[in-house]
Design a protein around this motif. Structure first.
Motif, PDB file in Angstrom:
ATOM      1  N   LYS A  77       0.843  -1.188   0.000  1.00 23.82           N
ATOM      2  CA  LYS A  77       0.000   0.000   0.000  1.00 23.82           C
ATOM      3  C   LYS A  77       0.885   1.246   0.000  1.00 23.82           C
ATOM      4  N   LEU A  78       0.511   2.239  -0.812  1.00 21.49           N
ATOM      5  CA  LEU A  78       1.163   3.537  -0.744  1.00 21.49           C
ATOM      6  C   LEU A  78       0.490   4.341   0.363  1.00 21.49           C
ATOM      7  N   VAL A  79       1.280   4.745   1.353  1.00 23.08           N
ATOM      8  CA  VAL A  79       0.754   5.507   2.487  1.00 23.08           C
ATOM      9  C   VAL A  79       1.538   6.812   2.601  1.00 23.08           C
ATOM     10  N   TYR A  80       1.005   7.711   3.419  1.00 26.35           N
ATOM     11  CA  TYR A  80       1.580   9.052   3.519  1.00 26.35           C
ATOM     12  C   TYR A  80       1.931   9.380   4.961  1.00 26.35           C
ATOM     13  N   GLN A  81       2.726  10.419   5.123  1.00 27.36           N
ATOM     14  CA  GLN A  81       3.206  10.803   6.449  1.00 27.36           C
ATOM     15  C   GLN A  81       3.507  12.301   6.452  1.00 27.36           C
ATOM     16  N   SER A  82       3.820  12.821   7.641  1.00 36.93           N
ATOM     17  CA  SER A  82       4.358  14.173   7.803  1.00 36.93           C
ATOM     18  C   SER A  82       3.411  15.264   7.355  1.00 36.93           C
ATOM     19  N   MET A  92      14.688  13.993   8.826  1.00 37.06           N
ATOM     20  CA  MET A  92      13.976  14.013  10.101  1.00 37.06           C
ATOM     21  C   MET A  92      12.636  13.294   9.983  1.00 37.06           C
ATOM     22  N   GLU A  93      11.977  13.432   8.814  1.00 31.77           N
ATOM     23  CA  GLU A  93      10.684  12.772   8.625  1.00 31.77           C
ATOM     24  C   GLU A  93      10.812  11.253   8.703  1.00 31.77           C
ATOM     25  N   VAL A  94      11.935  10.733   8.262  1.00 34.57           N
ATOM     26  CA  VAL A  94      12.166   9.293   8.350  1.00 34.57           C
ATOM     27  C   VAL A  94      12.460   8.903   9.795  1.00 34.57           C
ATOM     28  N   MET A  95      13.335   9.657  10.435  1.00 32.02           N
ATOM     29  CA  MET A  95      13.761   9.308  11.794  1.00 32.02           C
ATOM     30  C   MET A  95      12.639   9.488  12.816  1.00 32.02           C
ATOM     31  N   TRP A  96      11.808  10.524  12.635  1.00 28.18           N
ATOM     32  CA  TRP A  96      10.744  10.747  13.614  1.00 28.18           C
ATOM     33  C   TRP A  96       9.457  10.046  13.200  1.00 28.18           C
ATOM     34  N   GLU A 120      10.139   6.518  14.807  1.00 28.49           N
ATOM     35  CA  GLU A 120       9.522   6.730  16.116  1.00 28.49           C
ATOM     36  C   GLU A 120       8.017   6.426  16.064  1.00 28.49           C
ATOM     37  N   GLU A 121       7.248   7.266  15.369  1.00 24.07           N
ATOM     38  CA  GLU A 121       5.788   7.182  15.448  1.00 24.07           C
ATOM     39  C   GLU A 121       5.219   5.929  14.782  1.00 24.07           C
ATOM     40  N   ALA A 122       5.587   5.675  13.522  1.00 26.06           N
ATOM     41  CA  ALA A 122       5.021   4.517  12.828  1.00 26.06           C
ATOM     42  C   ALA A 122       5.466   3.211  13.465  1.00 26.06           C
ATOM     43  N   THR A 123       6.728   3.161  13.891  1.00 18.77           N
ATOM     44  CA  THR A 123       7.227   1.963  14.557  1.00 18.77           C
ATOM     45  C   THR A 123       6.493   1.737  15.879  1.00 18.77           C
ATOM     46  N   GLU A 124       6.204   2.824  16.597  1.00 19.67           N
ATOM     47  CA  GLU A 124       5.452   2.715  17.847  1.00 19.67           C
ATOM     48  C   GLU A 124       4.030   2.211  17.582  1.00 19.67           C
ATOM     49  N   ILE A 141       0.078   6.788   7.367  1.00 20.94           N
ATOM     50  CA  ILE A 141       0.577   5.452   7.660  1.00 20.94           C
ATOM     51  C   ILE A 141       0.046   4.919   8.988  1.00 20.94           C
ATOM     52  N   ASN A 142      -0.035   5.790   9.992  1.00 20.42           N
ATOM     53  CA  ASN A 142      -0.529   5.338  11.287  1.00 20.42           C
ATOM     54  C   ASN A 142      -2.028   5.047  11.237  1.00 20.42           C
ATOM     55  N   ASP A 143      -2.772   5.912  10.555  1.00 23.86           N
ATOM     56  CA  ASP A 143      -4.208   5.679  10.408  1.00 23.86           C
ATOM     57  C   ASP A 143      -4.465   4.383   9.653  1.00 23.86           C
ATOM     58  N   TYR A 144      -3.655   4.130   8.629  1.00 22.81           N
ATOM     59  CA  TYR A 144      -3.864   2.915   7.834  1.00 22.81           C
ATOM     60  C   TYR A 144      -3.666   1.663   8.685  1.00 22.81           C
ATOM     61  N   MET A 145      -2.607   1.668   9.484  1.00 23.26           N
ATOM     62  CA  MET A 145      -2.371   0.500  10.331  1.00 23.26           C
ATOM     63  C   MET A 145      -3.493   0.326  11.353  1.00 23.26           C
ATOM     64  N   ASN A 146      -3.938   1.439  11.938  1.00 28.02           N
ATOM     65  CA  ASN A 146      -4.982   1.369  12.962  1.00 28.02           C
ATOM     66  C   ASN A 146      -6.359   1.024  12.400  1.00 28.02           C
ATOM     67  N   GLU A 147      -6.656   1.530  11.221  1.00 30.70           N
ATOM     68  CA  GLU A 147      -8.010   1.389  10.688  1.00 30.70           C
ATOM     69  C   GLU A 147      -8.172   0.225   9.713  1.00 30.70           C
TER      70      GLU A 147
END
Length: 411
Positions: free
Chosen positions: A277-282, A324-328, A332-336, A296-302
């Motif tokens: 899936k193509l997902v978005y961030q930041s 920074m967008e990759v590291m944070w 951080e966020e997507a991995t969490e 990306i977080n919404d996709y995993m959750n929903e």
């Protein structure tokens, strides 16, 4: 800004070399360049730099410092230092090494849009050294306002403000989203990531329990719609989304094929490749403004929560290095989020200074030096090879209005 008719000098393409001045889609006339301009986004290098940097990024939008501080915590988490400047120093050195190894005498200048060293410094350095023909490499592979045209507008602005508009000519390499040198590191990362997912998750059903999430920076829907020329017939999300979708398919197909060639994975022959899936961030900006989705977080959750998914492979397809967008946002966020859902997860590599990527960038410069015919230019999707000279109106920011831009046909 000077009147547009004055700074174009009567040419369809502002500040272009003779071969590009008339605005061909692909320049097939050799051009002798004096230097390469590596154009970066820029980033803070200490806690005191963070807010001034974010003011630069958001200039003209009237965003108060208290709102900027909401974003600043990403940088403050890492000591106020963005990794991007160090990465561009490394890329500059790698390009210089690759050029030297090929016997190509072409210096590399470096300038940023939003932090030191600024583009103004790079153009002034070029003038001081007598360089009058530059070929630009922007550190972004795809087509959109923020990843292409905004750089081109800054070239035009800086040339005008420094008084070098009649002295320095600048072209750019084509957007390299589907160039083999850019794609190769992603293929390697996905192939090796698939192997790790299988090794670290006993009995993993790759076809149903593993998801590959290709992630890129979200942009306003209006910007997406204007990415790429109208006549190409892209859908409402323009060339930006189409390019990512095409490259994601190539990356997964090639990675899966190479995985199956490994003896330890021969048993997967005949098995369906994992879903992707193509997902978005930041995302930023007001909630009322539509941006590309899903996050990306919404996709995993929903979409993935409560389903068969056991593992996710996060691929930073929209990024050339560990910004920074990759590291944070990813590390951080997507991995969490993945961990909270009980998913095994792995974030794959970005191109960085991978030899294939660095070599590919030099190849892209040589396309322009040699005037390589379009038919001979490597590309891995049907969308490419992309244009040397951006088409009229391509990637314009409709909210900010028209601004002159180098390396493209006006407007």
């Amino acid at each position: 800004m000077t009147d547009t008719s004055m700074i174009t000098n009567g040419q369809p393409v502002l500040a272009a070399t003779a071969a590009a001045a008339s605005g061909p889609e692909h320049v097939e006339v050799p051009t002798a360049y004096d230097a390469i301009l590596l154009a970066g986004f820029g980033g803070p290098e200490g806690q005191d730099d963070v807010i001034p940097f974010l003011r630069n990024v958001t200039r003209g939008r009237g965003i108060p410092d208290e709102r900027l501080e909401e974003v600043a915590h990403h940088y403050r988490h890492f000591g106020g230092v963005s990794p991007i400047n160090a990465q561009n120093r490394a890329l500059k050195a790698a390009l210089e090494g690759e050029l030297a190894s090929r016997g190509i005498d072409m210096p590399v200048l470096w300038g940023n849009r939003n932090w030191e060293p600024y583009l103004e410094e790079a153009f002034t350095e070029a003038s001081d050294k007598g360089y009058t023909k530059l070929i630009a490499i922007a550190t972004s592979a795809y087509s959109s306002f923020s990843s292409c045209r905004q750089y081109r507008e800054d070239y035009a602005r800086v040339l005008d403000e420094t008084g070098l508009i009649d002295t320095i000519q600048i072209d750019k390499i084509r957007q390299f989203f589907d160039h083999p040198g850019f794609v190769r590191p992603f293929v390697d990362g996905v192939r090796d990531g698939l192997a790790r997912a299988i090794a670290e998750n006993d009995g993993l059903d790759v076809a149903t329990e593993l998801q590959v999430l290709f992630s890129t920076h979200s942009i306003p829907s209006t910007d997406a719609a204007r990415s790429g020329p109208d006549y190409r017939g892209f859908d409402e999300h323009g060339a930006y989304e189409a390019q990512h979708l095409a490259v994601g398919e190539v990356v997964l197909d090639q990675a899966w094929s190479e995985l199956l060639e490994q003896p330890e994975h021969a048993h997967l022959q005949g098995t369906s490749k994992p879903a992707w899936k193509l997902v978005y961030q930041s995302r930023s900006g007001p909630p009322s403004q539509p941006w590309l989705e899903p996050d990306i977080n919404d996709y995993m959750n929903e979409e993935l929560k409560g389903g068969p998914t056991r593992a996710v492979l996060i691929v930073p397809l929209g990024f050339v290095s560990d910004h920074m967008e990759v590291m944070w946002d990813l590390d951080e966020e997507a991995t969490e989020t993945a961990g909270e859902l009980g998913f095994w997860s792995l974030r794959t590599q970005t191109p960085g200074v991978d030899p294939a990527y660095v070599s590919g960038l030099v190849d892209l410069v040589l396309e322009r030096v040699n005037g390589t015919p379009k038919a001979d230019r490597p590309h891995l999707t049907d969308i490419g090879p992309w244009y040397d000279v951006c088409r009229p109106g391509c990637c314009e920011n409709v909210r900010a209005g028209f601004k002159p831009a180098a390396a493209g046909v006006a407007p």
